[in-house]
Design a protein around this motif. Structure first.
Motif, PDB file in Angstrom:
ATOM      1  N   MET A  28      17.854 -36.790 -51.443  1.00  0.00           N
ATOM      2  CA  MET A  28      17.164 -36.466 -52.685  1.00  0.00           C
ATOM      3  C   MET A  28      16.936 -34.956 -52.752  1.00  0.00           C
ATOM      4  O   MET A  28      16.530 -34.350 -51.754  1.00  0.00           O
ATOM      5  CB  MET A  28      15.805 -37.177 -52.724  1.00  0.00           C
ATOM      6  CG  MET A  28      15.059 -37.008 -54.036  1.00  0.00           C
ATOM      7  SD  MET A  28      13.552 -38.010 -54.084  1.00  0.00           S
ATOM      8  CE  MET A  28      14.247 -39.640 -54.227  1.00  0.00           C
ATOM      9  N   THR A  38      10.501 -35.315 -46.333  1.00  0.00           N
ATOM     10  CA  THR A  38      10.248 -36.675 -46.791  1.00  0.00           C
ATOM     11  C   THR A  38       8.977 -37.265 -46.212  1.00  0.00           C
ATOM     12  O   THR A  38       8.745 -38.462 -46.321  1.00  0.00           O
ATOM     13  CB  THR A  38      11.428 -37.586 -46.406  1.00  0.00           C
ATOM     14  OG1 THR A  38      11.597 -37.555 -44.992  1.00  0.00           O
ATOM     15  CG2 THR A  38      12.703 -37.138 -47.063  1.00  0.00           C
ATOM     16  N   MET A  91       6.926 -39.162 -48.930  1.00  0.00           N
ATOM     17  CA  MET A  91       7.564 -40.063 -49.869  1.00  0.00           C
ATOM     18  C   MET A  91       7.408 -41.475 -49.319  1.00  0.00           C
ATOM     19  O   MET A  91       7.675 -41.726 -48.155  1.00  0.00           O
ATOM     20  CB  MET A  91       9.040 -39.719 -50.020  1.00  0.00           C
ATOM     21  CG  MET A  91       9.298 -38.444 -50.758  1.00  0.00           C
ATOM     22  SD  MET A  91      11.060 -38.100 -50.828  1.00  0.00           S
ATOM     23  CE  MET A  91      11.625 -39.548 -51.719  1.00  0.00           C
ATOM     24  N   ALA A 130       8.682 -45.112 -50.269  1.00  0.00           N
ATOM     25  CA  ALA A 130       9.580 -45.848 -51.153  1.00  0.00           C
ATOM     26  C   ALA A 130       9.600 -47.325 -50.767  1.00  0.00           C
ATOM     27  O   ALA A 130       8.953 -47.763 -49.820  1.00  0.00           O
ATOM     28  CB  ALA A 130      10.981 -45.245 -51.088  1.00  0.00           C
ATOM     29  N   ALA A 131      10.384 -48.107 -51.522  1.00  0.00           N
ATOM     30  CA  ALA A 131      10.409 -49.559 -51.365  1.00  0.00           C
ATOM     31  C   ALA A 131      10.650 -50.017 -49.927  1.00  0.00           C
ATOM     32  O   ALA A 131       9.931 -50.898 -49.432  1.00  0.00           O
ATOM     33  CB  ALA A 131      11.452 -50.154 -52.305  1.00  0.00           C
ATOM     34  N   ASP A 152      11.374 -46.395 -57.175  1.00  0.00           N
ATOM     35  CA  ASP A 152      12.464 -45.437 -57.026  1.00  0.00           C
ATOM     36  C   ASP A 152      12.880 -44.873 -58.379  1.00  0.00           C
ATOM     37  O   ASP A 152      13.233 -43.698 -58.495  1.00  0.00           O
ATOM     38  CB  ASP A 152      13.667 -46.111 -56.352  1.00  0.00           C
ATOM     39  CG  ASP A 152      13.400 -46.459 -54.896  1.00  0.00           C
ATOM     40  OD1 ASP A 152      12.515 -45.820 -54.296  1.00  0.00           O
ATOM     41  OD2 ASP A 152      14.061 -47.368 -54.372  1.00  0.00           O
ATOM     42  N   ASP A 153      12.849 -45.720 -59.407  1.00  0.00           N
ATOM     43  CA  ASP A 153      13.220 -45.317 -60.770  1.00  0.00           C
ATOM     44  C   ASP A 153      12.104 -45.783 -61.697  1.00  0.00           C
ATOM     45  O   ASP A 153      12.161 -46.886 -62.254  1.00  0.00           O
ATOM     46  CB  ASP A 153      14.558 -45.950 -61.158  1.00  0.00           C
ATOM     47  CG  ASP A 153      15.055 -45.477 -62.529  1.00  0.00           C
ATOM     48  OD1 ASP A 153      14.262 -44.898 -63.296  1.00  0.00           O
ATOM     49  OD2 ASP A 153      16.241 -45.708 -62.822  1.00  0.00           O
ATOM     50  N   ALA A 155       8.589 -38.093 -57.286  1.00  0.00           N
ATOM     51  CA  ALA A 155       8.964 -38.692 -56.008  1.00  0.00           C
ATOM     52  C   ALA A 155       7.984 -39.818 -55.740  1.00  0.00           C
ATOM     53  O   ALA A 155       6.782 -39.664 -55.996  1.00  0.00           O
ATOM     54  CB  ALA A 155       8.926 -37.664 -54.880  1.00  0.00           C
ATOM     55  N   PRO A 156       8.438 -40.975 -55.287  1.00  0.00           N
ATOM     56  CA  PRO A 156       7.524 -42.095 -55.056  1.00  0.00           C
ATOM     57  C   PRO A 156       6.511 -41.756 -53.978  1.00  0.00           C
ATOM     58  O   PRO A 156       6.851 -41.232 -52.921  1.00  0.00           O
ATOM     59  CB  PRO A 156       8.457 -43.230 -54.619  1.00  0.00           C
ATOM     60  CG  PRO A 156       9.692 -42.552 -54.131  1.00  0.00           C
ATOM     61  CD  PRO A 156       9.831 -41.301 -54.940  1.00  0.00           C
TER      62      PRO A 156
END
Length: 313
Positions: A1, A30, A33, A35-36, A157-158, A208-209
């Motif tokens: 990313m 990172t 961050m 994320a999932a 993420d989106d 950013a998550p």
């Protein structure tokens, strides 16, 4: 990313003794961050083990969020709790609206197991939980007449696609109510504790998550409007984040932050030999925050409300 989309944590070189020994953390780009895959594994597992202390830390916010939810919640129909975690928001809604069927959804199987156990203990037959990804997990159960979340929507993420999917799963005019953190600088439970061990939380450029992904109110409003919501409103909400309790509230808080939040990742990145000194620095800062047998930090959130586009029938 790309760098411009990272939540950065800059950890300064930190002198620990007169010999100018320094600590540096790897993988700064990172570090915060979330994320999932993190929620499906280690982060979700830790939060499941620590659900009592995480619920305690958010208790003052939950009271305000629950009131905002009930102000818009229908008496009957179907509701969904997005990123429900250990289920506290779902439980409160189910108790207050016995005629409303509620589905709690979370990526973490460990958290869902805790939520299911708590629901069984409360004997709530209008509440069920499922492991799944939002918004995909909503499709089989839509439409919903209400969507809620306590700090569960900052990790997509989106986010544009996720909120479009959430809007599509709601009945026309159905309300959305969620909370999210304001800026890290307004949340010393994060910014001050990470500073105690020589770091700082930099504001993200772009998305950013992570916990502060929705700190910018203009970004949140644009995101929701573009996704198909109307009447978007963000209400600044201040509360006390309870990090520790008891006769040694500072040690309780240090143990909590060692497992949950920005400090936990920074400590995990530190060398084994450096970790005791970092923990001691953290304890000194935490001790200054103790009043009696409690350790509270000021905290800052948004309570966000919106409605799915279309006229309610």
């Amino acid at each position: 990313m790309p760098d411009s989309h990272d939540i950065r944590v800059t950890v300064a070189a930190l002198s620990l003794c007169q010999s100018a020994r320094h600590i540096r953390f790897d993988n700064e780009r990172t570090m915060f961050m979330t994320a999932a895959p993190d929620w499906q594994t280690r982060v979700g597992d830790v939060w499941a083990a620590e659900w009592r202390r995480t619920d305690r830390s958010f208790a003052a916010l939950s009271r305000q969020l629950d009131a905002a939810i009930l102000a818009l919640a229908p008496e009957t129909g179907h509701a969904v709790d997005l990123g429900c975690g250990a289920g506290v928001t779902s439980l409160a809604l189910a108790a207050a609206r016995p005629g409303l069927d509620i589905l709690g959804v979370d990526l973490s199987a460990a958290l869902i197991a805790v939520a299911q156990e708590r629901a069984a203990q409360h004997g709530l037959d209008n509440l069920r939980f499922a492991t799944g990804m939002v918004p995909q997990a909503l499709d089989a159960h839509a439409p919903f007449d209400l969507a809620v979340s306590r700090h569960g929507v900052m990790f997509f993420d989106d986010p544009a696609a996720a909120f479009r999917g959430i809007a599509a799963a709601l009945s026309p005019g159905a309300p959305l109510v969620f909370s999210c953190f304001r800026a890290a600088a307004e949340n010393p439970w994060a910014s001050r504790t990470i500073a105690a061990i020589g770091g700082r939380l930099d504001s993200p450029i772009g998305y950013a998550p992570g916990p502060f992904a929705f700190a910018d109110p203009d970004r949140v409003e644009r995101l929701l409007l573009d996704a198909g919501f109307v009447d978007v409103a963000l209400t600044p909400t201040d509360y006390l984040y309870r990090a520790g309790e008891g006769r040694d509230a500072a040690s309780d808080a240090a143990d909590f932050f060692r497992r949950i939040g920005p400090v936990s990742r920074a400590l995990a990145e530190a060398a084994d030999a450096d970790r005791p000194a970092l923990l001691e620095r953290l304890r000194v800062v935490l001790a200054e925050q103790v009043t009696g047998e409690v350790l509270d930090f000021p905290a800052a959130a948004w309570i966000v409300t919106a409605h799915a586009r279309g006229k309610a029938t």
